[in-house]
Design a protein around this motif. Structure first.
Motif, mmCIF file in Angstrom:
data_model
loop_
_atom_site.group_PDB
_atom_site.id
_atom_site.type_symbol
_atom_site.label_atom_id
_atom_site.label_comp_id
_atom_site.label_asym_id
_atom_site.label_seq_id
_atom_site.Cartn_x
_atom_site.Cartn_y
_atom_site.Cartn_z
ATOM 1 N N TRP A 230 -17.039 -13.243 15.805
ATOM 2 C CA TRP A 230 -17.904 -13.256 16.978
ATOM 3 C C TRP A 230 -18.638 -14.586 17.125
ATOM 4 O O TRP A 230 -18.856 -15.054 18.250
ATOM 5 C CB TRP A 230 -18.891 -12.092 16.934
ATOM 6 N N ASP A 231 -19.013 -15.193 16.019
ATOM 7 C CA ASP A 231 -19.625 -16.522 16.097
ATOM 8 C C ASP A 231 -18.686 -17.509 16.762
ATOM 9 O O ASP A 231 -19.091 -18.315 17.616
ATOM 10 C CB ASP A 231 -19.981 -17.029 14.688
ATOM 11 N N LYS A 232 -17.413 -17.461 16.393
ATOM 12 C CA LYS A 232 -16.440 -18.409 16.938
ATOM 13 C C LYS A 232 -16.131 -18.115 18.400
ATOM 14 O O LYS A 232 -15.960 -19.030 19.210
ATOM 15 C CB LYS A 232 -15.171 -18.387 16.094
ATOM 16 N N LEU A 233 -16.082 -16.838 18.756
ATOM 17 C CA LEU A 233 -15.768 -16.468 20.138
ATOM 18 C C LEU A 233 -16.925 -16.777 21.085
ATOM 19 O O LEU A 233 -16.707 -17.146 22.248
ATOM 20 C CB LEU A 233 -15.431 -14.982 20.226
ATOM 21 N N LEU A 234 -18.148 -16.654 20.613
ATOM 22 C CA LEU A 234 -19.313 -16.752 21.498
ATOM 23 C C LEU A 234 -20.139 -18.018 21.289
ATOM 24 O O LEU A 234 -21.258 -18.123 21.775
ATOM 25 C CB LEU A 234 -20.193 -15.511 21.313
ATOM 26 N N GLY A 235 -19.592 -18.982 20.563
ATOM 27 C CA GLY A 235 -20.214 -20.292 20.484
ATOM 28 C C GLY A 235 -21.415 -20.398 19.579
ATOM 29 O O GLY A 235 -22.230 -21.328 19.728
ATOM 30 N N THR A 236 -21.554 -19.475 18.628
ATOM 31 C CA THR A 236 -22.689 -19.557 17.703
ATOM 32 C C THR A 236 -22.223 -19.917 16.284
ATOM 33 O O THR A 236 -22.975 -19.738 15.320
ATOM 34 C CB THR A 236 -23.470 -18.224 17.658
ATOM 35 N N HIS A 237 -21.017 -20.419 16.190
ATOM 36 C CA HIS A 237 -20.484 -20.817 14.884
ATOM 37 C C HIS A 237 -20.938 -22.235 14.555
ATOM 38 O O HIS A 237 -20.782 -23.149 15.356
ATOM 39 C CB HIS A 237 -18.956 -20.762 14.899
ATOM 40 N N MET A 238 -21.520 -22.402 13.386
ATOM 41 C CA MET A 238 -21.957 -23.716 12.937
ATOM 42 C C MET A 238 -21.217 -24.070 11.654
ATOM 43 O O MET A 238 -21.488 -23.489 10.603
ATOM 44 C CB MET A 238 -23.469 -23.744 12.690
ATOM 45 N N PRO A 239 -20.258 -24.980 11.714
ATOM 46 C CA PRO A 239 -19.550 -25.387 10.498
ATOM 47 C C PRO A 239 -20.465 -26.203 9.589
ATOM 48 O O PRO A 239 -21.520 -26.675 10.007
ATOM 49 C CB PRO A 239 -18.396 -26.229 11.034
#
Length: 257
Positions: A230-239
């Motif tokens: 869900w982070d990756k789909l909704l733009g809340t993923h922080m590498p």
């Protein structure tokens, strides 16, 4: 056939095994030496930055587990499907694997959106979710340290929904909930140990969740406890990158995608 059959019911195991597993696994991390060469934060940082003492954390976790046990026992009682012979028919192993995967995805979905909303709603964050973030430097025993209302909504209700949607029996639930507890504890352990299978198999791991506990990362990496979908789909993923500190240990540093 399982090792507890004939001693306690699946429902009792499903209620209490996750609690025992929590304290055994978290206790293992607690009694380890400092291991400064593998820590994401130094022991000194843990002592200086965290805003709640260990005794209060233990009390908070026990309160949440009391509520969880009460809800679990009621849930298992209401959904028990015993045949006329008094035996619960267990699904095949492949079906149980499917049920566990479905439960993982349901739990991830529930926790992502509830967790994210608790950050976005200033009232909920200030009065409820901020309690968990008093552990600026997470450690294993604090994995379930939450405000009681958050514990009920995020973990207890999320677990109940996962169980119901997946359609698993109490016996399968023992496996799923114990695994979920171990994964959650590991995500909060604060250690990057070599050979940790969770770090090898899951992108959502100790360092991933550590980013979320950092001040710059509180609006990212909401996903828990299994996958970062869900982070990756909704733009809340922080590498992040793991950088070795000169004096030992690692630092999870944010980087822009």
């Amino acid at each position: 056939m399982v090792f507890w059959e004939g001693y306690v019911s699946d429902e009792v195991m499903g209620t209490f095994a996750p609690i025992v597993v929590y304290w055994v696994y978290a206790g293992f991390y607690q009694v380890l030496p400092p291991l400064e060469n593998y820590r994401l934060h130094t022991k000194k940082e843990e002592e200086e930055k965290n805003l709640v003492p260990l005794k209060a954390v233990v009390r908070g976790v026990l309160l949440q587990q009391l509520v969880q046990a009460t809800v679990a026992q009621a849930l298992f009682t209401l959904t028990s499907n015993v045949s006329s012979s008094g035996i619960t028919v267990q699904p095949s192993v492949p079906m149980q694997i499917v049920q566990v995967v479905v439960a993982m995805l349901v739990m991830d979905t529930w926790q992502y959106f509830v967790h994210r909303y608790m950050h976005q709603n200033k009232f909920l964050y200030r009065h409820i979710h901020s309690q968990h973030h008093r552990l600026v430097v997470p450690y294993a025993i604090g994995a379930l340290y939450n405000h009681p209302l958050e514990g009920l909504l995020l973990d207890t209700l999320g677990g109940a929904i996962s169980f119901l949607v997946a359609g698993m029996t109490a016996r399968t639930a023992v496996i799923f909930f114990c695994f979920a507890v171990i994964k959650t504890v590991d995500d909060h352990c604060g250690l990057w140990l070599p050979g940790n299978i969770f770090h090898l198999l899951f992108q959502n791991n100790t360092a991933y969740h550590d980013i979320h506990h950092q001040l710059q990362g509180t609006k990212f990496n909401y996903s828990q406890p299994f996958f970062p979908i869900w982070d990756k789909l909704l733009g809340t993923h922080m590498p992040y990158t793991l950088v070795k500190r000169p004096k030992g240990g690692f630092e999870a540093r944010l980087k822009k995608e």
